[in-house]
Design a protein around this motif. Structure first.
Motif, PDB file in Angstrom:
ATOM      1  N   ALA A 156       0.825  -1.205   0.000  1.00 42.98           N
ATOM      2  CA  ALA A 156       0.000   0.000   0.000  1.00 42.98           C
ATOM      3  C   ALA A 156       0.864   1.263   0.000  1.00 42.98           C
ATOM      4  O   ALA A 156       0.595   2.216  -0.739  1.00 42.98           O
ATOM      5  CB  ALA A 156      -0.932  -0.008   1.213  1.00 42.98           C
ATOM      6  N   VAL A 157       1.925   1.271   0.815  1.00 42.43           N
ATOM      7  CA  VAL A 157       2.811   2.449   0.868  1.00 42.43           C
ATOM      8  C   VAL A 157       3.521   2.631  -0.458  1.00 42.43           C
ATOM      9  O   VAL A 157       3.632   3.759  -0.974  1.00 42.43           O
ATOM     10  CB  VAL A 157       3.815   2.303   2.028  1.00 42.43           C
ATOM     11  CG1 VAL A 157       4.859   3.421   1.970  1.00 42.43           C
ATOM     12  CG2 VAL A 157       3.095   2.321   3.368  1.00 42.43           C
ATOM     13  N   ASN A 158       4.017   1.555  -1.051  1.00 41.99           N
ATOM     14  CA  ASN A 158       4.715   1.664  -2.333  1.00 41.99           C
ATOM     15  C   ASN A 158       3.776   2.094  -3.447  1.00 41.99           C
ATOM     16  O   ASN A 158       4.159   2.880  -4.325  1.00 41.99           O
ATOM     17  CB  ASN A 158       5.375   0.330  -2.686  1.00 41.99           C
ATOM     18  CG  ASN A 158       6.688   0.121  -1.954  1.00 41.99           C
ATOM     19  OD1 ASN A 158       7.497   1.040  -1.828  1.00 41.99           O
ATOM     20  ND2 ASN A 158       6.906  -1.086  -1.459  1.00 41.99           N
ATOM     21  N   ALA A 163       2.303   6.328  -7.132  1.00 41.96           N
ATOM     22  CA  ALA A 163       1.280   7.219  -7.689  1.00 41.96           C
ATOM     23  C   ALA A 163       1.615   8.685  -7.435  1.00 41.96           C
ATOM     24  O   ALA A 163       1.329   9.557  -8.269  1.00 41.96           O
ATOM     25  CB  ALA A 163      -0.085   6.876  -7.094  1.00 41.96           C
ATOM     26  N   ALA A 164       2.249   8.960  -6.283  1.00 43.73           N
ATOM     27  CA  ALA A 164       2.565  10.345  -5.951  1.00 43.73           C
ATOM     28  C   ALA A 164       3.773  10.870  -6.728  1.00 43.73           C
ATOM     29  O   ALA A 164       3.808  12.044  -7.120  1.00 43.73           O
ATOM     30  CB  ALA A 164       2.807  10.480  -4.457  1.00 43.73           C
ATOM     31  N   GLN A 168       8.166   4.542 -11.881  1.00 43.68           N
ATOM     32  CA  GLN A 168       7.674   3.200 -12.135  1.00 43.68           C
ATOM     33  C   GLN A 168       8.778   2.150 -12.198  1.00 43.68           C
ATOM     34  O   GLN A 168       8.482   0.950 -12.148  1.00 43.68           O
ATOM     35  CB  GLN A 168       6.905   3.191 -13.473  1.00 43.68           C
ATOM     36  CG  GLN A 168       5.719   4.132 -13.534  1.00 43.68           C
ATOM     37  CD  GLN A 168       4.541   3.648 -12.730  1.00 43.68           C
ATOM     38  OE1 GLN A 168       4.437   2.454 -12.430  1.00 43.68           O
ATOM     39  NE2 GLN A 168       3.634   4.556 -12.358  1.00 43.68           N
ATOM     40  N   ASP A 169      10.026   2.573 -12.322  1.00 43.71           N
ATOM     41  CA  ASP A 169      11.095   1.615 -12.588  1.00 43.71           C
ATOM     42  C   ASP A 169      11.772   1.079 -11.332  1.00 43.71           C
ATOM     43  O   ASP A 169      12.702   0.279 -11.435  1.00 43.71           O
ATOM     44  CB  ASP A 169      12.152   2.250 -13.496  1.00 43.71           C
ATOM     45  CG  ASP A 169      12.728   3.527 -12.909  1.00 43.71           C
ATOM     46  OD1 ASP A 169      12.102   4.075 -11.990  1.00 43.71           O
ATOM     47  OD2 ASP A 169      13.799   3.974 -13.370  1.00 43.71           O
ATOM     48  N   LYS A 170      11.366   1.508 -10.155  1.00 42.31           N
ATOM     49  CA  LYS A 170      11.959   0.993  -8.927  1.00 42.31           C
ATOM     50  C   LYS A 170      10.949   1.044  -7.792  1.00 42.31           C
ATOM     51  O   LYS A 170       9.971   1.803  -7.836  1.00 42.31           O
ATOM     52  CB  LYS A 170      13.219   1.780  -8.547  1.00 42.31           C
ATOM     53  CG  LYS A 170      12.972   3.221  -8.168  1.00 42.31           C
ATOM     54  CD  LYS A 170      14.276   3.887  -7.740  1.00 42.31           C
ATOM     55  CE  LYS A 170      14.043   5.331  -7.295  1.00 42.31           C
ATOM     56  NZ  LYS A 170      15.307   5.978  -6.852  1.00 42.31           N
ATOM     57  N   ILE A 171      11.221   0.236  -6.777  1.00 44.28           N
ATOM     58  CA  ILE A 171      10.350   0.197  -5.603  1.00 44.28           C
ATOM     59  C   ILE A 171      10.788   1.297  -4.635  1.00 44.28           C
ATOM     60  O   ILE A 171      11.937   1.289  -4.170  1.00 44.28           O
ATOM     61  CB  ILE A 171      10.417  -1.175  -4.922  1.00 44.28           C
ATOM     62  CG1 ILE A 171       9.944  -2.265  -5.889  1.00 44.28           C
ATOM     63  CG2 ILE A 171       9.579  -1.194  -3.652  1.00 44.28           C
ATOM     64  CD1 ILE A 171      10.055  -3.670  -5.325  1.00 44.28           C
ATOM     65  N   PRO A 172       9.921   2.254  -4.331  1.00 38.74           N
ATOM     66  CA  PRO A 172      10.344   3.371  -3.461  1.00 38.74           C
ATOM     67  C   PRO A 172      10.762   2.932  -2.057  1.00 38.74           C
ATOM     68  O   PRO A 172      11.743   3.422  -1.506  1.00 38.74           O
ATOM     69  CB  PRO A 172       9.113   4.277  -3.418  1.00 38.74           C
ATOM     70  CG  PRO A 172       8.279   3.867  -4.585  1.00 38.74           C
ATOM     71  CD  PRO A 172       8.552   2.415  -4.801  1.00 38.74           C
TER      72      PRO A 172
END
Length: 212
Positions: A156-158, A163-164, A168-172
């Motif tokens: 959910a956080v990722n 979205a914020a 798209q190319d990495k996991i925040p």
């Protein structure tokens, strides 16, 4: 001429049994002493006879630190440590959930019991406080429940961060022992609070059903 003082009367002869006679009632009281029949002693008086550091942590803080440390250790040793040995993510999660439940049952809960000042004092920090072999499978299932909620939280956080930020190319937000331990502890405490609330509701319902 001064009168001589009277000599003290000789002590009666004592046998060995007189010297080693026991107060049987006092012994019985000591053997049968427990929390219910012992006199109340203030916490300040008890602290005078306890050894250890002078810095005292609140019970809830001890519980949080203990749960956080062991959950973080599971992440470090099983999620990070097995990353190269078990590359499949689903298999990793199966192992981590199993480790969470086993560590909770064998280490975390036993430490809670060890430093409890009275019997059952720390039961409120355990989902299954009974000390028996049957709690191991229950805690393993509970470990999978905690892990499922933690994975949902990460996703959910990722999803929100992607979205914020539009990246798209990495996991925040990656998985690390500190945050993983905090999330496990947070969900664990929330479920324990829900359990206490449910038990209180059931107890009140039984009391009302029993009548005055």
């Amino acid at each position: 001429m001064a009168k001589k003082g009277r000599k003290p009367a000789p002590e009666p002869h004592k046998t060995a049994s007189d010297y080693y006679s026991l107060n049987t009632k006092a012994v019985e009281d000591l053997v049968s002493a427990d929390v219910t029949n012992s006199p109340k002693v203030s916490e300040a008086e008890l602290r005078r006879y306890r050894s250890g550091p002078k810095i005292r942590l609140a019970d809830w803080m001890k519980a949080v630190l203990l749960k956080w440390w062991f959950a973080g250790a599971v992440c470090f040793f099983f999620l990070w440590g097995l990353g190269t040995v078990v590359p499949n993510r689903e298999n990793q999660l199966i192992i981590v959930g199993l480790a969470l439940g086993a560590v909770t049952d064998l280490f975390t809960n036993n430490i809670f019991r060890f430093y409890a000042r009275t019997l059952g004092e720390n039961d409120r920090w355990m989902m299954f406080p009974r000390n028996s072999f049957s709690t191991l499978p229950l805690n393993i299932v509970y470990g999978y429940v905690i892990l499922f909620l933690v994975v949902l939280t990460y996703n959910a956080v990722n999803a929100f961060l992607i979205a914020a930020t539009g990246v798209q190319d990495k996991i925040p937000l990656g998985v690390g022992p500190i945050l993983f331990g905090l999330l496990c502890t947070g969900w664990d405490l929330l479920l324990l609070a829900a359990k206490r609330m449910l038990m209180r509701i059931v107890r009140d319902a039984k009391r009302r059903a029993a009548g005055p």
